[in-house]
Design an enzyme around this catalytic site. Structure first.
Site, PDB file in Angstrom:
ATOM      1  N   HIS A  60       0.919  -0.989  -0.504  1.00 48.97           N
ATOM      2  CA  HIS A  60      -0.415  -0.149  -0.396  1.00 48.97           C
ATOM      3  C   HIS A  60       0.972   1.591  -0.212  1.00 48.97           C
ATOM      4  O   HIS A  60       1.357   1.716   1.127  1.00 48.97           O
ATOM      5  CB  HIS A  60      -1.106  -0.030   1.267  1.00 48.97           C
ATOM      6  CG  HIS A  60      -1.651  -1.073   1.517  1.00 48.97           C
ATOM      7  ND1 HIS A  60      -2.977  -1.936   0.716  1.00 48.97           N
ATOM      8  CD2 HIS A  60      -1.432  -1.703   2.470  1.00 48.97           C
ATOM      9  CE1 HIS A  60      -2.660  -3.019   1.486  1.00 48.97           C
ATOM     10  NE2 HIS A  60      -2.192  -3.195   2.392  1.00 48.97           N
ATOM     11  N   TYR A 123      -6.095   0.941  -3.101  1.00 49.77           N
ATOM     12  CA  TYR A 123      -7.601   1.323  -2.189  1.00 49.77           C
ATOM     13  C   TYR A 123      -8.335   2.680  -2.159  1.00 49.77           C
ATOM     14  O   TYR A 123      -8.968   2.703  -1.924  1.00 49.77           O
ATOM     15  CB  TYR A 123      -8.172  -0.036  -0.860  1.00 49.77           C
ATOM     16  CG  TYR A 123      -7.467   0.369   0.322  1.00 49.77           C
ATOM     17  CD1 TYR A 123      -7.456   1.583   1.052  1.00 49.77           C
ATOM     18  CD2 TYR A 123      -6.192  -0.518   0.460  1.00 49.77           C
ATOM     19  CE1 TYR A 123      -7.080   1.287   2.160  1.00 49.77           C
ATOM     20  CE2 TYR A 123      -5.296  -0.617   1.204  1.00 49.77           C
ATOM     21  CZ  TYR A 123      -5.600   0.198   2.760  1.00 49.77           C
ATOM     22  OH  TYR A 123      -5.011   0.812   3.933  1.00 49.77           O
ATOM     23  N   ARG A 214     -14.410  -9.232   5.310  1.00 46.05           N
ATOM     24  CA  ARG A 214     -15.342  -8.461   5.665  1.00 46.05           C
ATOM     25  C   ARG A 214     -15.401  -6.918   5.209  1.00 46.05           C
ATOM     26  O   ARG A 214     -16.437  -6.521   5.604  1.00 46.05           O
ATOM     27  CB  ARG A 214     -14.429  -7.441   7.270  1.00 46.05           C
ATOM     28  CG  ARG A 214     -12.735  -7.226   7.017  1.00 46.05           C
ATOM     29  CD  ARG A 214     -12.588  -7.168   8.519  1.00 46.05           C
ATOM     30  NE  ARG A 214     -11.053  -6.883   8.511  1.00 46.05           N
ATOM     31  CZ  ARG A 214     -10.082  -6.145   8.026  1.00 46.05           C
ATOM     32  NH1 ARG A 214     -10.268  -5.243   7.981  1.00 46.05           N
ATOM     33  NH2 ARG A 214      -8.704  -5.958   7.534  1.00 46.05           N
ATOM     34  N   GLU A 239      -5.621 -12.373   8.910  1.00 51.16           N
ATOM     35  CA  GLU A 239      -4.535 -11.471   9.705  1.00 51.16           C
ATOM     36  C   GLU A 239      -4.812 -10.931  11.054  1.00 51.16           C
ATOM     37  O   GLU A 239      -3.501 -10.842  11.944  1.00 51.16           O
ATOM     38  CB  GLU A 239      -4.559 -10.018   8.557  1.00 51.16           C
ATOM     39  CG  GLU A 239      -3.523  -9.000   9.399  1.00 51.16           C
ATOM     40  CD  GLU A 239      -3.123  -7.434   8.810  1.00 51.16           C
ATOM     41  OE1 GLU A 239      -4.598  -7.739   7.750  1.00 51.16           O
ATOM     42  OE2 GLU A 239      -1.887  -7.185   8.705  1.00 51.16           O
ATOM     43  N   HIS A 273      -1.200 -12.416   4.523  1.00 51.81           N
ATOM     44  CA  HIS A 273      -0.941 -12.462   5.705  1.00 51.81           C
ATOM     45  C   HIS A 273      -0.884 -14.175   6.038  1.00 51.81           C
ATOM     46  O   HIS A 273      -0.399 -14.596   6.440  1.00 51.81           O
ATOM     47  CB  HIS A 273      -1.708 -11.781   5.860  1.00 51.81           C
ATOM     48  CG  HIS A 273      -0.865 -10.474   6.149  1.00 51.81           C
ATOM     49  ND1 HIS A 273      -0.176 -10.141   6.213  1.00 51.81           N
ATOM     50  CD2 HIS A 273      -2.434  -9.071   5.866  1.00 51.81           C
ATOM     51  CE1 HIS A 273      -0.712  -8.644   6.406  1.00 51.81           C
ATOM     52  NE2 HIS A 273      -1.715  -7.759   5.838  1.00 51.81           N
ATOM     53  N   ASP A 324       3.868  -4.416   2.907  1.00 49.17           N
ATOM     54  CA  ASP A 324       2.210  -4.250   2.723  1.00 49.17           C
ATOM     55  C   ASP A 324       2.522  -2.628   3.060  1.00 49.17           C
ATOM     56  O   ASP A 324       1.969  -1.908   2.223  1.00 49.17           O
ATOM     57  CB  ASP A 324       1.932  -5.011   4.230  1.00 49.17           C
ATOM     58  CG  ASP A 324       1.192  -4.872   4.501  1.00 49.17           C
ATOM     59  OD1 ASP A 324       0.244  -4.690   3.768  1.00 49.17           O
ATOM     60  OD2 ASP A 324       0.540  -5.531   5.536  1.00 49.17           O
TER      61      ASP A 324
HETATM   62 ZN    ZN Z   1      -1.745  -4.661   3.106  1.00 53.96          ZN
END
Ligand code: ZN
Length: 458
Positions: A60, A123, A214, A239, A273, A324
């Protein structure tokens, strides 16, 4: 057509002396010669070891700018969820210009650390209040600009984020910038795909990333599995224990258990993860062929937990590594922490390999192959017909004194750092030379400028 010579090369059948690779205009290795002498003016050198440069399979980019800001203990105990609150507040202030500058810095640092490519789990789609930009793919375009400037091989993974929590809860606050229903998300992917084709070389591509169980629902996941068969599909999974419990309550099964039983998961999937797994889930995931996307530095930083390595590799599982949150970008250190976390838990040594041999080499080769699979990228080995994703390390450095070539990777991973990296090619693009990215100056200047804008807005 160009050629690269090295005194040592890690080829599929092992370390080989005096190797020359021929690479064509699209970055493909067209032939490999061994036992040859270097030619005058040829790239690389006698003292270098070249290896397949792994992919960084999970990033990210924007979170890089938060590094060092979240290590302060406040009232009560810090957790993943308090960290996430801060991350949401931070990204409320980010605009397209800042995202581009941060991503360029991150991709430059990845290349300098020895990665040739990245899976950007993207995202941050909309404006802070959730309104889309005039161009739905505006933020994706900023990622493409950063990839173009740095020359990294990009697999862009636009994230589907439809719900605020397990059981189709509404999005709120910091999540509004991520939100799309599946229809709008597919429009975004189409726009991004077009734009990527126009702006980046042919080794780059677009996949999809349902954010997590989720943030999506079962119908969406089934449709994605069908629509994106054969393309990279990445998902955050297992995770945190709180997430496992929430999914269990909602769907009646643990996240990995549910996904494998209810969605057609194949080897184009990457489970990022995969920290909290039962033995049965670990084996089932390995058999399904999904890549485990491990992010050991971030997982340690966030207190996620430890991957079940021995059972997974015993069952033939494939894994790769990612940075990450990008709080520290170091290929060697990701692999080191992966191995060390296993040792600490099992009170054992040399865990992440089957049989005998060099653990460093086993970790490195596994990450190169697994990363390539996860990114849908034709790489992972130095062989004819594969992309020239290459990292060179300099064995003439003082720290390698007294070591044999088959110990160089063990040194780099367990004792060394990124300073040993001299050159990196991504699909034949020679972006790191003499240990530095060729556009380092412009990229760092832009980063400073955009961070100043960001701090002013804070
Ligand atoms: Zn991530």
């Amino acid at each position: 057509m160009k050629s690269i010579f090295a005194g040592q090369a890690l080829l599929p059948n092992g370390l080989t002396k005096n190797v020359r690779l021929h690479v064509n205009e699209t970055g493909i290795i067209t032939s490999i010669e061994t036992g040859v002498e270097p030619r005058a003016g040829e790239i690389s050198g006698k003292d270098k070891l070249i290896c397949p440069a792994p992919a960084n399979l999970h990033s990210h980019a924007f979170q890089r700018a938060m590094a060092g800001m979240t290590e302060v203990r406040q009232k009560g105990k810090g957790s993943f969820w308090t960290w996430r609150e801060l991350m949401y507040r931070f990204l409320g202030k980010l605009g397209p210009e800042q995202v581009e500058a941060i991503a360029a810095l991150v991709y430059m640092e990845m290349l300098e650390a020895g990665y040739a490519s990245v899976g950007e789990f993207h995202y941050l789609h909309h404006q802070p209040d959730g309104t889309p930009y005039a161009n739905l793919a505006e933020m994706s375009n900023r990622i493409f600009a950063a990839a173009s400037q740095t020359g990294i091989g990009l697999t862009h993974l636009p994230v589907l984020y439809s719900y605020g929590g397990a059981g189709e809860q509404a999005l709120s606050g910091g999540q509004l910038r991520f939100g799309n229903d599946l229809d709008r998300h597919l429009q975004l992917i189409e726009a991004a795909d077009k734009s990527l084709t126009n702006s980046l070389p042919s080794d780059c591509q677009v996949g999809i990333a349902p954010h997590s169980l989720r943030a999506t629902n079962p119908e969406q996941l089934r449709l994605i599995a069908e629509t994106f068969a054969g393309k990279p599909v990445h998902i955050h999974i297992s995770e945190q224990m709180k997430e496992v419990e929430a999914v269990q309550e909602w769907l009646g099964a643990r996240p990995i258990e549910w996904l494998l039983d209810n969605v057609d998961v194949r080897d184009n999937w990457c489970f990022v993860h995969a920290t909290h797994m039962t033995q049965a889930e670990t084996i089932a995931m390995a058999k399904a062929g999904a890549v485990a996307g491990l992010c050991p530095i971030t997982e340690a930083n966030l207190g996620d937990g430890i991957f079940n390595g021995p059972t997974f590799i015993e069952a033939g599982g494939v894994y790769g590594i990612g940075s990450d949150s990008n709080l520290r970008i170091s290929l060697a250190e990701e692999l080191r922490i992966l191995e060390y976390s296993q040792r600490l838990r099992d009170q054992s040594r040399n865990v992440m390999l089957l049989g005998e041999g060099s653990v460093g080499t086993a970790l490195f080769q596994a990450a190169a192959k697994g990363g390539a699979q996860a990114l849908g990228r034709n790489t992972g080995v130095l062989a004819k017909g594969y992309l020239a994703d290459i990292v060179a390390i300099d064995s003439s450095r003082v720290e390698f004194t007294g070591l044999k070539p088959n110990q160089y990777l063990d040194y780099w991973i367990f004792a060394g750092d990124d300073r040993v990296v001299t050159d990196v090619w991504s699909a034949g693009r020679h972006m790191v030379q003499n240990g530095q990215h060729i556009h380092r100056q412009e990229i760092t200047a832009k980063y400073r400028e955009q961070l100043a804008v960001l701090l002013e807005a804070a």
